[in-house]
Write an enzyme that holds these catalytic residues in place. Structure first.
Site, PDB file in Angstrom:
ATOM      1  N   LYS A  15       0.858  -1.204   0.000  1.00 63.98           N
ATOM      2  CA  LYS A  15       0.000   0.000   0.000  1.00 63.98           C
ATOM      3  C   LYS A  15       0.888   1.246   0.000  1.00 63.98           C
ATOM      4  O   LYS A  15       0.666   2.167  -0.792  1.00 63.98           O
ATOM      5  CB  LYS A  15      -0.877   0.027   1.232  1.00 63.98           C
ATOM      6  CG  LYS A  15      -1.565   1.370   1.465  1.00 63.98           C
ATOM      7  CD  LYS A  15      -2.448   1.401   2.690  1.00 63.98           C
ATOM      8  CE  LYS A  15      -1.731   1.737   3.945  1.00 63.98           C
ATOM      9  NZ  LYS A  15      -1.406   3.168   4.147  1.00 63.98           N
ATOM     10  N   ASN A  16       1.901   1.256   0.838  1.00 62.70           N
ATOM     11  CA  ASN A  16       2.691   2.485   0.993  1.00 62.70           C
ATOM     12  C   ASN A  16       3.709   2.679  -0.118  1.00 62.70           C
ATOM     13  O   ASN A  16       4.368   3.710  -0.182  1.00 62.70           O
ATOM     14  CB  ASN A  16       3.355   2.511   2.376  1.00 62.70           C
ATOM     15  CG  ASN A  16       2.320   2.709   3.473  1.00 62.70           C
ATOM     16  OD1 ASN A  16       1.151   2.991   3.183  1.00 62.70           O
ATOM     17  ND2 ASN A  16       2.713   2.518   4.708  1.00 62.70           N
ATOM     18  N   CYS A  23      -5.404  12.750  11.802  1.00 62.75           N
ATOM     19  CA  CYS A  23      -6.139  11.484  11.888  1.00 62.75           C
ATOM     20  C   CYS A  23      -5.972  10.967  13.310  1.00 62.75           C
ATOM     21  O   CYS A  23      -5.362  11.600  14.163  1.00 62.75           O
ATOM     22  CB  CYS A  23      -5.622  10.496  10.857  1.00 62.75           C
ATOM     23  SG  CYS A  23      -3.976   9.931  11.239  1.00 62.75           S
ATOM     24  N   ARG A  78      -0.363  15.085  11.967  1.00 62.66           N
ATOM     25  CA  ARG A  78       0.099  14.837  10.592  1.00 62.66           C
ATOM     26  C   ARG A  78       0.316  16.144   9.809  1.00 62.66           C
ATOM     27  O   ARG A  78      -0.291  16.405   8.795  1.00 62.66           O
ATOM     28  CB  ARG A  78      -0.869  13.940   9.833  1.00 62.66           C
ATOM     29  CG  ARG A  78      -1.380  12.720  10.546  1.00 62.66           C
ATOM     30  CD  ARG A  78      -0.350  11.624  10.778  1.00 62.66           C
ATOM     31  NE  ARG A  78       0.196  11.017   9.602  1.00 62.66           N
ATOM     32  CZ  ARG A  78      -0.328   9.943   9.006  1.00 62.66           C
ATOM     33  NH1 ARG A  78      -1.421   9.413   9.462  1.00 62.66           N
ATOM     34  NH2 ARG A  78       0.249   9.415   7.937  1.00 62.66           N
ATOM     35  N   ASP A  95       4.508   1.325  12.029  1.00 65.19           N
ATOM     36  CA  ASP A  95       3.326   0.637  11.476  1.00 65.19           C
ATOM     37  C   ASP A  95       3.214  -0.800  11.956  1.00 65.19           C
ATOM     38  O   ASP A  95       2.242  -1.482  11.637  1.00 65.19           O
ATOM     39  CB  ASP A  95       3.376   0.641   9.943  1.00 65.19           C
ATOM     40  CG  ASP A  95       3.206   2.036   9.391  1.00 65.19           C
ATOM     41  OD1 ASP A  95       3.489   2.238   8.202  1.00 65.19           O
ATOM     42  OD2 ASP A  95       2.820   2.943  10.166  1.00 65.19           O
ATOM     43  N   ARG A  97      -8.665  -0.459   4.449  1.00 61.53           N
ATOM     44  CA  ARG A  97      -7.842   0.541   3.772  1.00 61.53           C
ATOM     45  C   ARG A  97      -6.487  -0.048   3.396  1.00 61.53           C
ATOM     46  O   ARG A  97      -5.875   0.337   2.409  1.00 61.53           O
ATOM     47  CB  ARG A  97      -7.615   1.753   4.680  1.00 61.53           C
ATOM     48  CG  ARG A  97      -8.841   2.586   4.919  1.00 61.53           C
ATOM     49  CD  ARG A  97      -8.500   3.861   5.628  1.00 61.53           C
ATOM     50  NE  ARG A  97      -7.447   4.592   4.920  1.00 61.53           N
ATOM     51  CZ  ARG A  97      -6.965   5.764   5.337  1.00 61.53           C
ATOM     52  NH1 ARG A  97      -7.424   6.309   6.460  1.00 61.53           N
ATOM     53  NH2 ARG A  97      -6.034   6.398   4.664  1.00 61.53           N
TER      54      ARG A  97
HETATM   55  C1  EPZ Z   1       3.970   7.311   5.881  1.00 61.47           C
HETATM   56  O1  EPZ Z   1       3.134   8.353   6.348  1.00 61.47           O
HETATM   57  C2  EPZ Z   1       3.113   6.059   5.855  1.00 61.47           C
HETATM   58  N1  EPZ Z   1       1.993   6.242   4.931  1.00 61.47           N
HETATM   59  C3  EPZ Z   1       2.576   5.753   7.261  1.00 61.47           C
HETATM   60  O2  EPZ Z   1       1.862   4.535   7.193  1.00 61.47           O
HETATM   61  C4  EPZ Z   1       3.769   5.570   8.203  1.00 61.47           C
HETATM   62  O3  EPZ Z   1       3.298   5.367   9.510  1.00 61.47           O
HETATM   63  C5  EPZ Z   1       4.664   6.823   8.155  1.00 61.47           C
HETATM   64  O4  EPZ Z   1       5.066   7.089   6.794  1.00 61.47           O
HETATM   65  C6  EPZ Z   1       5.916   6.663   9.007  1.00 61.47           C
HETATM   66  O5  EPZ Z   1       6.655   5.557   8.566  1.00 61.47           O
HETATM   67  C7  EPZ Z   1       2.211   6.100   3.600  1.00 61.47           C
HETATM   68  O6  EPZ Z   1       3.314   5.842   3.157  1.00 61.47           O
HETATM   69  C8  EPZ Z   1       1.028   6.288   2.707  1.00 61.47           C
HETATM   70  P1  EPZ Z   1       5.841  10.885   7.840  1.00 61.47           P
HETATM   71  P2  EPZ Z   1       3.663   9.897   6.291  1.00 61.47           P
HETATM   72  O7  EPZ Z   1       5.720  12.098   7.019  1.00 61.47           O
HETATM   73  O8  EPZ Z   1       4.482  10.097   5.073  1.00 61.47           O
HETATM   74  C9  EPZ Z   1       6.032  14.277  11.084  1.00 61.47           C
HETATM   75  C10 EPZ Z   1       0.077   3.064   7.559  1.00 61.47           C
HETATM   76  O9  EPZ Z   1      -0.339   2.561   8.623  1.00 61.47           O
HETATM   77  N2  EPZ Z   1       5.916  15.204   9.958  1.00 61.47           N
HETATM   78  O10 EPZ Z   1       7.098  10.051   7.741  1.00 61.47           O
HETATM   79  O11 EPZ Z   1       2.510  10.765   6.515  1.00 61.47           O
HETATM   80  C11 EPZ Z   1       4.712  13.572  11.350  1.00 61.47           C
HETATM   81  O12 EPZ Z   1       3.881  14.370  12.170  1.00 61.47           O
HETATM   82  C12 EPZ Z   1       0.455   4.530   7.523  1.00 61.47           C
HETATM   83  O13 EPZ Z   1       0.246   2.454   6.497  1.00 61.47           O
HETATM   84  C13 EPZ Z   1       6.081  16.568  10.183  1.00 61.47           C
HETATM   85  O14 EPZ Z   1       6.302  17.000  11.321  1.00 61.47           O
HETATM   86  O15 EPZ Z   1       4.609   9.920   7.580  1.00 61.47           O
HETATM   87  C14 EPZ Z   1       5.134  12.302  12.048  1.00 61.47           C
HETATM   88  O16 EPZ Z   1       5.308  12.568  13.425  1.00 61.47           O
HETATM   89  C15 EPZ Z   1       0.135   5.245   8.827  1.00 61.47           C
HETATM   90  N3  EPZ Z   1       5.967  17.434   9.141  1.00 61.47           N
HETATM   91  C16 EPZ Z   1       6.495  12.000  11.425  1.00 61.47           C
HETATM   92  O17 EPZ Z   1       6.926  13.194  10.762  1.00 61.47           O
HETATM   93  C17 EPZ Z   1       5.713  16.993   7.855  1.00 61.47           C
HETATM   94  O18 EPZ Z   1       5.648  17.831   6.936  1.00 61.47           O
HETATM   95  C18 EPZ Z   1       6.442  10.879  10.399  1.00 61.47           C
HETATM   96  O19 EPZ Z   1       5.562  11.274   9.370  1.00 61.47           O
HETATM   97  C19 EPZ Z   1       5.557  15.619   7.645  1.00 61.47           C
HETATM   98  C20 EPZ Z   1       5.672  14.738   8.705  1.00 61.47           C
END
Ligand code: EPZ
Length: 424
Positions: free
Chosen positions: A22-23, A117, A122, A305, A397
């Site tokens: 998915k990711n 969420c 996020r 995850d 999902r």
């Molecule tokens: C991806 O989400 C994955 N989703 C998530 O999987 C996964 O948990 C996450 O990466 C971490 O590995 C997809 O790939 C579609 P991040 P993403 O940006 O990209 C902070 C699942 O269960 N952050 O790496 O949204 C954020 O708040 C899902 O499959 C900022 O501060 O994750 C978080 O604390 C859930 N500013 C941390 O970084 C930003 O601009 C990690 O978020 C972006 C992120």
């Protein structure tokens, strides 16, 4: 609405084939917007999130339709809008990944801010910082981001946090920028490497994907490509954890063991035995398992995850475990539901202390988010008696046919309409 009903205490046994990731597929679908030529994607999982991303792309005028067993044919040559529909972006945060490709290819995008969420706020500040560094002018107002640039220019970008989405968005935008972009402190997840491979197959020049420093030489145009997405390491880990948690013996096909090192190491520490074979991984365990401590980190650390699913396993391990969630601020929503099944868990800030019990008891529980739902399926398989899981839309999902796959491994699990079940 449906519920998942599980009669617990069956040891999972047999073989399961893992679906496409998915990711990986979500950013790969967004990357198809980078070209006006046709792309053909294979090993696509049947998931609600994939349908949502397909809706985003289709609503903007691109053609997208299924072909073959698990294939999708996409042509963004007919793109007629740079405003992904609010309804889709609200439903799935990953819709925001169309921002980079639209800015890179068209030079304009108007997209609603993705909501938070269950697991956290996020934010998207790192995405916007990257786009601004590439020369886009950005306006945020009334819940929307509007960005435009005649042509993006390569830049050096340092990410305060190795954000997966921000790395992906910037990489896609930079692929069509003028000059070279370097992303420092980039995310290194396997899904980033998969996306870089697609961009390179389209004629792009991305190097360093999978490390903390990614370099992208922009090109004028990208062409269509054929791409098979990598297997889903989170689905694989979910089944590995379920096999161990039920004292089972399961062989997983269509996995890439190097993507699973952290969860394999931790499962081995609990006493489970893991065997890497040519076409997959075999997981066996005798109960009870041993308690272990977990700390979630960006890849290659233990993935956030997989945290909820591993917590379910630890609820009946021998001893106490400390689980520290460092990636998201609120990813313990599954704790209350596990406690309804008799788990002994105390939350202290970003840590959850899990004291192993002899067994869990089946109960009516609610899936609060995707991986929490998967954790409740595992807990239901472990528990004595019947577990009924509601809000299974969260599970749909990110898991293709989890009930069918678990049934094939001997689980007593089914999906029934919620009302019908209530009549029992
Ligand atoms: C991806 O989400 C994955 N989703 C998530 O999987 C996964 O948990 C996450 O990466 C971490 O590995 C997809 O790939 C579609 P991040 P993403 O940006 O990209 C902070 C699942 O269960 N952050 O790496 O949204 C954020 O708040 C899902 O499959 C900022 O501060 O994750 C978080 O604390 C859930 N500013 C941390 O970084 C930003 O601009 C990690 O978020 C972006 C992120």
């Amino acid at each position: 609405m449906e519920v998942i009903v599980i009669q617990g205490q069956s040891r999972l046994q047999g073989r399961v084939t893992i679906s496409g990731s998915k990711n990986a597929v979500l950013p790969v679908l967004a990357a198809c917007l980078l070209t006006e030529e046709e792309c053909y994607l294979e090993d696509i999982p049947r998931l609600v999130d994939v349908d949502t991303m397909g809706g985003v792309i289709g609503e903007m005028g691109c053609s997208i339709y299924p072909e073959g067993v698990n294939g999708l044919r996409i042509n963004a040559g007919s793109l007629r809008s740079v405003e992904p529909p609010y309804e889709y972006v609200r439903r799935m945060r990953a819709s925001f990944l169309v921002m980079g490709p639209l800015l890179g290819r068209i030079g304009r995008v108007k997209i609603s801010l993705p909501g938070g969420c269950a697991i956290g706020a996020r934010p998207i500040d790192l995405h916007l910082k990257g786009m601004a560094a590439l020369g886009a002018s950005i306006k945020v107002s009334k819940g929307y981001v509007e960005a435009e640039a005649t042509r993006l220019k390569g830049a050096s970008i340092y990410l305060d946090y190795p954000s997966v989405g921000a790395t992906e968005n910037i990489m896609m935008a930079a692929a069509l920028a003028e000059g070279t972009t370097v992303i420092e402190n980039a995310a290194g997840e396997p899904e980033i490497v998969d996306l870089a491979n697609l961009i390179n197959n389209m004629g792009g020049h991305v190097t360093g994907a999978g490390t903390r420093v990614i370099k992208i030489e922009g090109v004028k145009k990208l062409h269509g490509a054929r791409h098979a997405v990598i297997p889903d390491r989170i689905e694989a880990a979910t089944f590995m954890i379920a096999a161990a948690a039920t004292g089972g013996d399961v062989f997983l096909e269509n996995v890439i063991p190097p993507h699973l090192k952290a969860v394999m190491a931790k499962l081995s520490e609990t006493g489970a035995s893991l065997q890497e074979e040519d076409s997959g991984i075999r997981v066996r365990a005798d109960l009870p398992l041993k308690a272990v401590d977990i700390k979630t980190m960006p890849y290659p650390g233990f993935p956030t995850d997989m945290q909820a699913q591993f917590m379910a396993l630890l609820t009946t391990a021998r001893g106490s475990s400390v689980i520290t969630e460092t990636v998201f601020e609120n990813r313990f929503m599954h704790v209350n539901e596990l406690k309804r099944m008799g788990a002994n868990i105390v939350i202290e800030g970003h840590c959850a202390v899990v004291k192993g019990r002899k067994s869990l008891s089946g109960a009516k529980v609610k899936a609060t988010d995707l991986r929490a739902g998967a954790a409740l399926v595992i807990a239901g398989l472990m528990a004595e008696g019947e577990t009924v899981i509601s809000c299974v839309n969260h599970i749909d999902r990110g898991y293709e046919n989890i009930v069918g796959k678990m049934q094939a491994l001997g689980a007593n699990i089914k999906r029934v309409p919620a009302l019908k079940h209530a009549a029992f």
